[in-house]
Design an enzyme around this catalytic site. Structure first.
Site, PDB file in Angstrom:
ATOM      1  N   ASP A   1       5.633  -6.034  14.514  1.00 16.35           N
ATOM      2  CA  ASP A   1       6.457  -5.368  13.499  1.00 16.35           C
ATOM      3  C   ASP A   1       7.083  -4.116  14.101  1.00 16.35           C
ATOM      4  O   ASP A   1       6.952  -3.013  13.569  1.00 16.35           O
ATOM      5  CB  ASP A   1       5.589  -5.016  12.286  1.00 16.35           C
TER       6      ASP A   1
ATOM      7  N   ALA B   1       0.834  -1.197   0.000  1.00 14.93           N
ATOM      8  CA  ALA B   1       0.000   0.000   0.000  1.00 14.93           C
ATOM      9  C   ALA B   1       0.867   1.244   0.000  1.00 14.93           C
ATOM     10  O   ALA B   1       2.095   1.165   0.116  1.00 14.93           O
ATOM     11  CB  ALA B   1      -0.899  -0.003   1.240  1.00 14.93           C
ATOM     12  N   GLN B   2       0.208   2.385  -0.122  1.00 16.29           N
ATOM     13  CA  GLN B   2       0.887   3.654   0.096  1.00 16.29           C
ATOM     14  C   GLN B   2      -0.015   4.556   0.931  1.00 16.29           C
ATOM     15  O   GLN B   2      -1.225   4.348   1.007  1.00 16.29           O
ATOM     16  CB  GLN B   2       1.298   4.308  -1.206  1.00 16.29           C
ATOM     17  N   VAL B   3       0.601   5.548   1.553  1.00 15.99           N
ATOM     18  CA  VAL B   3      -0.100   6.396   2.517  1.00 15.99           C
ATOM     19  C   VAL B   3      -0.060   7.843   2.058  1.00 15.99           C
ATOM     20  O   VAL B   3       1.007   8.363   1.703  1.00 15.99           O
ATOM     21  CB  VAL B   3       0.532   6.265   3.918  1.00 15.99           C
TER      22      VAL B   3
END
Length: 433
Positions: free
Chosen positions: A279, A132-134
Site C-alpha cells: 500500500d 479505523a482512526q488514529v
C-alpha cells in the site's frame, strides 16, 4: 435476544439500502449510456462513463465497498483500465466516529481507562478512515505514540457486505466470458486482503518483520509497536514526526536522494526479503525530521517465496533483453490459470501478443521507458487473454509502478532499471528445458 434482533434488523436494512443504491446507479448508468449513444459520443466516452458509474456506486455503498474498490483498483489483470483508473479515485475519507467509542474500545481491550494508560490523549483524531482512526497520545514515560482504534461493528458490516459481493460474483461466474477470470475467487482474494486490515495483530506482526528486515538500513524506518498496548482492535505505535514524501520540497532533504532511497527499499523488499509493502501510496511514506524514509500503514503486504523472487528477477532480466518469449512464459508460470490453461491455441495467442508488445520497445533505451506503464500494459494483455495473475505478482507490479511514479515526481531522471540492475542480473534468464 434484543441485541440479536437489533443486529438482524440492521442487516435487513443494510440489504435494502444496498439493493436500492445498486438499482439507482444501474438506472443512472443505463440512461447516461443511452444518451451518449444517441449523441454519437465515442467509445472512450462510454467507457469513461461506465467507470464513473462504478466509482459512484462504490462510494454510495460505503466503507466495505470503498476498501474493496481500492483493492480492486490494484488489479488491472482482472478489470479493464477505465474501471481501475476510476476506482483509484476512491478516497477513504469516512468521517470520525465518537470519542466515547474509542474510549470504550480501549477500556474493554486493555482493562484500564484511557487516563490510566496515557498521560495525554488527543480527543481529535489525526486521521479517520473506513476501518479505523488514529489518535496521538503520550505515555507516562514521555514517549509519543499513535493509537489506531478499529471502528465499532466494522467486522460485522464487512462480513455482511462481502457475503453480498460473493453472491453477485457467483452470478457473474455463470457468464461464459467471465468464467476464466473466476470472479468468485477474486472476491475471496479481496476479502482476505480486507480482513487482514481489520485484525491489527496482523499489522503489528508486519511491523515487526519490516523493522527486522531493515534493522541494518539507517535510511529507512518503520514504527515500533507497543506490544502491551496492542490488540486485534488497537494498534499502539511510536509516533513518527515527518513530512509526506511529495512535500519533500518543504524539507532540507534532497529529492533525488529520497527517490533513490525509496526505490532501493522496494528492491530490497522484493528481491532480498520477499516481503513487500502493498500500500505504497504517497500518504503512507514520510520524510522524517532526521532525513530518513518512514513507511506506515503496514496492514497489506505481498510475500514472494525464493522461487518466485528468482522468477521475478528473471522476468525483469528478460525485459532488459527484450525477450518477449521468456517474459510470456514467466508471467504465465506465475498465473492462477485462465482460458489458456486448457487451450494451447489460446496460450499461443497470448504468447504472440506479449512478444509483439515487447517488440514494440525495440530501439528504446531502458532509461527512456516507464516501467510502471509497461507492467500495467502487460497485465492488460493478461486480462484480455483471460489469464488470472496471482495476487502477489500483481501486488508487486503495482508497488513497482507506484514507487516509480513517486520517484519520477521527485527526480524526473530516475531510471528504475538502472536502480534494479544489481538485483535482477543476479538471476540470469535460463533457457527453458
Amino acid at each position: 435476544m434484543a441485541g440479536a434482533h437489533l443486529n438482524r434488523s440492521r442487516l435487513v436494512l443494510r440489504a435494502l439500502i444496498i439493493g436500492l443504491l445498486w438499482f439507482q446507479q444501474v438506472v443512472r448508468w443505463w440512461l447516461g449510456w443511452i444518451w451518449l449513444l444517441v449523441t454519437f459520443a465515442g467509445r472512450e466516452r462510454r467507457k469513461a462513463w461506465f467507470g464513473q458509474a462504478v466509482l459512484d456506486l462504490f462510494r454510495s455503498l460505503g466503507a466495505t465497498f470503498i476498501k474493496v474498490g481500492q483493492i480492486m483498483s490494484t488489479r488491472p489483470d482482472l478489470l479493464p483500465e477505465h474501471v481501475t483508473r476510476a476506482l483509484e479515485r476512491l478516497q477513504d475519507d469516512v468521517g470520525p466516529f465518537s470519542l466515547e467509542a474509542v474510549v470504550r474500545t480501549i477500556h474493554e481491550d486493555l482493562g484500564r481507562p484511557v487516563d490510566q494508560i496515557f498521560a495525554e490523549f488527543a480527543p481529535v483524531p489525526l486521521a479517520s478512515a473506513s476501518v479505523a482512526q488514529v489518535h496521538k497520545a503520550r505515555l507516562p514515560d514521555g514517549r509519543v505514540v499513535a493509537v489506531k482504534v478499529r471502528r465499532p461493528d466494522v467486522v460485522e458490516l464487512c462480513t455482511f457486505d462481502l457475503a453480498v459481493m460473493r453472491r453477485v460474483a457467483r452470478l457473474l461466474a455463470r457468464i461464459p466470458g467471465l468464467r476464466p477470470l473466476a470472479p468468485d475467487a477474486a472476491v475471496d482474494e479481496f476479502a482476505r486482503a480486507l480482513f487482514a486490515q481489520l485484525d491489527f495483530r496482523i499489522e503489528a506482526s508486519n511491523n515487526r518483520r519490516f523493522r527486522h528486515n531493515f534493522r541494518n538500513d539507517p535510511g529507512v524506518v518503520f514504527p515500533e509497536v507497543i506490544e502491551e498496548l496492542s490488540t486485534a482492535r488497537i494498534l499502539c505505535m511510536t509516533y513518527i514526526e515527518g513530512t509526506k514524501i511529495l512535500a519533500v520540497g518543504r524539507t532540507r532533504s534532497d529529492p533525488k536522494r529520497v527517490a533513490r532511497l525509496g526505490m532501493a527499499a522496494l528492491m530490497k523488499m522484493i528481491f532480498e526479503d520477499g516481503f513487500v509493502h502493498a500500500d505504497l501510496h504517497p500518504g503512507n511514506i514520510f520524510i522524517t525530521t532526521d532525513d530518513r524514509l518512514a513507511m506506515l500503514d503496514l496492514g497489506l503486504v505481498g510475500e514472494l517465496d525464493p522461487p518466485h523472487r528468482k522468477a521475478f528477477a528473471r522476468f525483469f532480466a528478460a525485459w532488459a533483453q527484450r525477450d518477449g518469449d521468456t517474459m510470456a512464459r514467466l508471467m504465465y508460470s506465475m498465473s492462477a490459470g485462465g482460458a489458456a490453461a486448457a487451450d494451447s491455441e489460446a496460450y499461443e495467442r497470448y504468447r504472440a501478443a506479449i512478444i509483439e508488445f515487447v517488440g514494440s520497445y525495440w530501439g528504446q533505451r531502458l532509461g527512456e521507458v516507464q516501467v510502471g506503464k509497461v507492467l500495467f500494459d502487460l497485465l492488460g494483455i493478461m486480462r484480455r487473454h483471460r489469464i488470472r495473475m496471482s495476487p502477489t505478482f500483481t501486488i508487486v507490479n503495482i508497488a513497482i509502478a507506484v514507487t516509480e511514479g513517486i520517484g519520477k515526481q521527485l527526480d524526473p531522471q530516475l531510471d528504475l532499471m538502472a536502480e534494479a540492475l544489481p538485483y535482477f542480473l543476479a538471476h540470469p534468464v535460463e533457457a527453458e528445458a
